[in-house]
Design a protein around this motif. Structure first.
Motif, PDB file in Angstrom:
ATOM      1  N   ALA A   1      -1.495   1.149  -3.075  1.00  0.00           N
ATOM      2  CA  ALA A   1      -2.877   0.852  -3.438  1.00  0.00           C
ATOM      3  C   ALA A   1      -3.123  -0.645  -3.365  1.00  0.00           C
ATOM      4  O   ALA A   1      -2.354  -1.440  -3.906  1.00  0.00           O
TER       5      ALA A   1
ATOM      6  N   ARG B   1      -6.638  -1.809  -3.586  1.00  0.00           N
ATOM      7  CA  ARG B   1      -7.908  -2.091  -4.272  1.00  0.00           C
ATOM      8  C   ARG B   1      -8.346  -0.860  -5.050  1.00  0.00           C
ATOM      9  O   ARG B   1      -8.343   0.246  -4.523  1.00  0.00           O
ATOM     10  N   TYR B   2      -8.671  -1.071  -6.312  1.00  0.00           N
ATOM     11  CA  TYR B   2      -9.260  -0.010  -7.124  1.00  0.00           C
ATOM     12  C   TYR B   2     -10.771  -0.130  -6.985  1.00  0.00           C
ATOM     13  O   TYR B   2     -11.364  -1.157  -7.323  1.00  0.00           O
TER      14      TYR B   2
ATOM     15  N   VAL C   1      -9.541   4.685  -4.580  1.00  0.00           N
ATOM     16  CA  VAL C   1      -8.767   3.494  -4.252  1.00  0.00           C
ATOM     17  C   VAL C   1      -8.679   3.321  -2.749  1.00  0.00           C
ATOM     18  O   VAL C   1      -8.813   4.280  -1.980  1.00  0.00           O
ATOM     19  N   GLU C   2      -8.435   2.088  -2.334  1.00  0.00           N
ATOM     20  CA  GLU C   2      -8.110   1.779  -0.942  1.00  0.00           C
ATOM     21  C   GLU C   2      -6.624   1.460  -0.878  1.00  0.00           C
ATOM     22  O   GLU C   2      -6.066   0.850  -1.816  1.00  0.00           O
TER      23      GLU C   2
ATOM     24  N   LEU D   1       1.319   2.222  -7.205  1.00  0.00           N
ATOM     25  CA  LEU D   1       0.306   1.441  -7.929  1.00  0.00           C
ATOM     26  C   LEU D   1       0.953   0.303  -8.702  1.00  0.00           C
ATOM     27  O   LEU D   1       1.871   0.516  -9.500  1.00  0.00           O
TER      28      LEU D   1
ATOM     29  N   LEU E   1      -3.639  -4.226 -10.693  1.00  0.00           N
ATOM     30  CA  LEU E   1      -4.946  -3.896 -10.129  1.00  0.00           C
ATOM     31  C   LEU E   1      -5.982  -3.613 -11.214  1.00  0.00           C
ATOM     32  O   LEU E   1      -7.178  -3.693 -10.961  1.00  0.00           O
TER      33      LEU E   1
ATOM     34  N   LEU F   1      -4.665   2.461 -15.761  1.00  0.00           N
ATOM     35  CA  LEU F   1      -3.942   1.771 -14.697  1.00  0.00           C
ATOM     36  C   LEU F   1      -2.659   1.124 -15.224  1.00  0.00           C
ATOM     37  O   LEU F   1      -1.625   1.147 -14.556  1.00  0.00           O
TER      38      LEU F   1
END
Length: 254
Positions: free
Chosen positions: A7, A9-10, A24-25, A71, A75, A88
């Motif tokens: 991951a 970007r959230y 996510v990205e 993850l 983030l 997160l």
């Protein structure tokens, strides 16, 4: 094993469900709906998603592609919502991602007719995995490009939450009276004839091999992840042969 991505970007939380999945990205430039080990029933929910999603795919259903998402809790540092921050922070490591189905519409039984054949296949599959979360109140079905897609299988295989009673629990009938497709005259006999022979020990071994080891570690009563994989496969193999005769509620009023 599932494809592994990281991951990067959230994007945003998705608040439709109680477990608070997020968009996510990842480093492969894919956009995924991410489900977290720190939410709800934790890793067992993710295991159920993998087993059911990968099995459904192999049986010919439309399901989003699944990936393992690494993850970094950092983030979440910029998230304004304390609930998201905590989720997160508590979910560092391997989580689950599923392809975001752009343009998909929520299933509406009044707008999207389903044939008895397709309804039968979906009801049979849900009976196999004991899916209690595909009701007319919450279909967990999407329509995209003219097809019906199955999503959200975390509330399946409830026997995994009490392994000493798993055999007894998995032998119970499946009540389909509230199923989202119960009113479409599901052809269960045709579904069983088509799908049951496909559910073999080899297929289930292939499916359970997709579960990341980290989600299977330290389960009481099991020495290795592969022992636990076999425990997931056994009830499904036994259930596939008989579940069509143990589905109740079809043709009955709500």
């Amino acid at each position: 094993m599932l494809k592994e991505v990281t991951a990067t970007r959230y994007i945003t939380p998705l608040r439709e469900g109680g477990s608070l999945p997020g968009l996510v990205e990842a480093d492969d430039f894919g956009i995924y709906v991410m489900k977290f080990t720190g939410a709800g029933q934790g890793r067992k929910t993710l295991v159920a998603e993998v087993v059911c999603g990968e099995l459904a795919c192999r049986l010919g259903f439309r399901v989003p592609r699944l990936v393992a998402v690494d993850l970094d809790p950092v983030l979440g540092l910029g998230e304004p919502d304390p609930q998201v921050q905590e989720l997160l922070r508590s979910s560092g490591g391997t989580n689950l991602g599923m392809d975001f189905l752009s343009g998909a519409l929520g299933f509406d039984p009044l707008a999207f007719p389903v044939s008895p054949e397709e309804a039968g296949r979906i009801v049979w599959f849900d009976a196999l995995v004991n899916n209690v979360d595909r009701s007319w109140r919450n279909p967990n079905l999407l329509r995209r490009q003219g097809g019906t897609w199955l999503i959200d299988h975390g509330a399946t295989m409830i026997w995994q939450h009490n392994w000493p009673t798993a055999e007894t629990s998995a032998a119970r009938p499946y009540n389909a009276s509230d199923h989202a497709l119960a009113t479409f005259a599901p052809d269960l006999a045709a579904a069983a004839a088509r799908l049951a022979p496909l559910v073999t020990a080899d297929l289930l071994a292939e499916v359970t091999a997709e579960i990341p080891d980290v989600w299977l570690a330290d389960e009481p009563g099991f020495d290795t992840p592969d022992d636990l994989r076999r425990a997931y496969a056994r009830p499904l193999l036994a259930r596939a042969a008989v579940i069509a005769d143990r589905i109740t509620g079809i043709g009955e009023g709500r």
